[in-house]
Design a protein around this motif. Sequence first.
Motif, PDB file in Angstrom:
ATOM      1  N   ALA A  12      49.861  48.108  34.057  1.00 45.24           N
ATOM      2  CA  ALA A  12      48.449  48.407  33.790  1.00 45.24           C
ATOM      3  C   ALA A  12      47.721  47.174  33.260  1.00 45.24           C
ATOM      4  O   ALA A  12      46.589  46.899  33.657  1.00 45.24           O
ATOM      5  CB  ALA A  12      48.339  49.560  32.793  1.00 45.24           C
ATOM      6  N   ALA A  13      48.366  46.417  32.381  1.00 45.18           N
ATOM      7  CA  ALA A  13      47.747  45.205  31.844  1.00 45.18           C
ATOM      8  C   ALA A  13      47.516  44.178  32.950  1.00 45.18           C
ATOM      9  O   ALA A  13      46.449  43.552  33.008  1.00 45.18           O
ATOM     10  CB  ALA A  13      48.625  44.601  30.744  1.00 45.18           C
ATOM     11  N   ASP A  14      48.483  44.035  33.850  1.00 43.28           N
ATOM     12  CA  ASP A  14      48.331  43.100  34.977  1.00 43.28           C
ATOM     13  C   ASP A  14      47.209  43.555  35.905  1.00 43.28           C
ATOM     14  O   ASP A  14      46.420  42.741  36.388  1.00 43.28           O
ATOM     15  CB  ASP A  14      49.641  42.981  35.768  1.00 43.28           C
ATOM     16  CG  ASP A  14      50.746  42.294  34.977  1.00 43.28           C
ATOM     17  OD1 ASP A  14      50.441  41.638  33.941  1.00 43.28           O
ATOM     18  OD2 ASP A  14      51.917  42.422  35.379  1.00 43.28           O
ATOM     19  N   ARG A  15      47.131  44.867  36.153  1.00 45.12           N
ATOM     20  CA  ARG A  15      46.084  45.416  37.007  1.00 45.12           C
ATOM     21  C   ARG A  15      44.703  45.157  36.396  1.00 45.12           C
ATOM     22  O   ARG A  15      43.766  44.747  37.079  1.00 45.12           O
ATOM     23  CB  ARG A  15      46.331  46.910  37.204  1.00 45.12           C
ATOM     24  CG  ARG A  15      45.452  47.556  38.257  1.00 45.12           C
ATOM     25  CD  ARG A  15      45.846  49.005  38.561  1.00 45.12           C
ATOM     26  NE  ARG A  15      45.784  49.863  37.398  1.00 45.12           N
ATOM     27  CZ  ARG A  15      46.819  50.506  36.864  1.00 45.12           C
ATOM     28  NH1 ARG A  15      48.010  50.382  37.376  1.00 45.12           N
ATOM     29  NH2 ARG A  15      46.659  51.279  35.800  1.00 45.12           N
ATOM     30  N   LEU A  16      44.585  45.375  35.085  1.00 45.47           N
ATOM     31  CA  LEU A  16      43.311  45.126  34.396  1.00 45.47           C
ATOM     32  C   LEU A  16      42.955  43.639  34.392  1.00 45.47           C
ATOM     33  O   LEU A  16      41.794  43.277  34.597  1.00 45.47           O
ATOM     34  CB  LEU A  16      43.376  45.642  32.959  1.00 45.47           C
ATOM     35  CG  LEU A  16      43.291  47.147  32.795  1.00 45.47           C
ATOM     36  CD1 LEU A  16      43.583  47.534  31.347  1.00 45.47           C
ATOM     37  CD2 LEU A  16      41.941  47.665  33.231  1.00 45.47           C
ATOM     38  N   ALA A  17      43.930  42.785  34.182  1.00 43.55           N
ATOM     39  CA  ALA A  17      43.677  41.338  34.189  1.00 43.55           C
ATOM     40  C   ALA A  17      43.215  40.882  35.567  1.00 43.55           C
ATOM     41  O   ALA A  17      42.311  40.043  35.691  1.00 43.55           O
ATOM     42  CB  ALA A  17      44.934  40.574  33.767  1.00 43.55           C
ATOM     43  N   GLY A  18      43.793  41.445  36.620  1.00 41.45           N
ATOM     44  CA  GLY A  18      43.374  41.134  37.985  1.00 41.45           C
ATOM     45  C   GLY A  18      41.950  41.597  38.257  1.00 41.45           C
ATOM     46  O   GLY A  18      41.153  40.881  38.876  1.00 41.45           O
ATOM     47  N   GLU A  19      41.634  42.805  37.797  1.00 37.84           N
ATOM     48  CA  GLU A  19      40.274  43.317  37.967  1.00 37.84           C
ATOM     49  C   GLU A  19      39.281  42.449  37.213  1.00 37.84           C
ATOM     50  O   GLU A  19      38.201  42.116  37.725  1.00 37.84           O
ATOM     51  CB  GLU A  19      40.183  44.762  37.470  1.00 37.84           C
ATOM     52  CG  GLU A  19      38.803  45.376  37.642  1.00 37.84           C
ATOM     53  CD  GLU A  19      38.678  46.786  37.099  1.00 37.84           C
ATOM     54  OE1 GLU A  19      37.536  47.285  37.052  1.00 37.84           O
ATOM     55  OE2 GLU A  19      39.701  47.398  36.713  1.00 37.84           O
ATOM     56  N   LEU A  20      39.633  42.038  35.999  1.00 36.87           N
ATOM     57  CA  LEU A  20      38.764  41.185  35.194  1.00 36.87           C
ATOM     58  C   LEU A  20      38.516  39.844  35.899  1.00 36.87           C
ATOM     59  O   LEU A  20      37.375  39.388  35.986  1.00 36.87           O
ATOM     60  CB  LEU A  20      39.381  40.954  33.812  1.00 36.87           C
ATOM     61  CG  LEU A  20      38.581  40.083  32.850  1.00 36.87           C
ATOM     62  CD1 LEU A  20      37.236  40.722  32.527  1.00 36.87           C
ATOM     63  CD2 LEU A  20      39.377  39.865  31.564  1.00 36.87           C
TER      64      LEU A  20
END
Length: 159
Positions: A12-20
């Motif tokens: 989830a953290a990686d997914r959010l960092a990618g979206e950011l």
Amino acid sequence: MTSQQTWLTQEAADRLAGELASLEGPGRKEITAKIEAARAEGDLKENGGYHAARDEQGKMEARIRQIKQMLENAHIGTPPASADGKVGAGMVVTASIAGDEMKFLLGSREIASGDLDVYSEKSPLGAAVLGAEIGATVSYTAPNGRDIKVEIKSAEFYS
């Protein structure tokens, strides 16, 4: 853990960092180009494309702030095992709610990637079960004013 902190899986953290990264890079460039193109059309007062692009820009900037705040205050990894038998953030809870069995994740919507319903610790249901012992019966007041009983059957950490 304070009320502003959230447990996030590494995924989830990686997914959010990618979206950011996408929002801050290509996303901002794209919306700036839309605004410039609409601005070139002339009168901004009656320019629907300009106002739509500005509205989109505002929503995107709000999402960027939300993701940054979430990542800054997140605990990434697996929450510590609950040896005390109590429901905590990041757990999948199985409960009997008003007679119907339900399974849901207690925590941030950003954690889940499947079909599992997610309830924040701040929601009426989440606040009622947070810290309650497995096997206990708790209750919360629904938005319509009804008192709803919740029997906690089990709780295990989401993986």
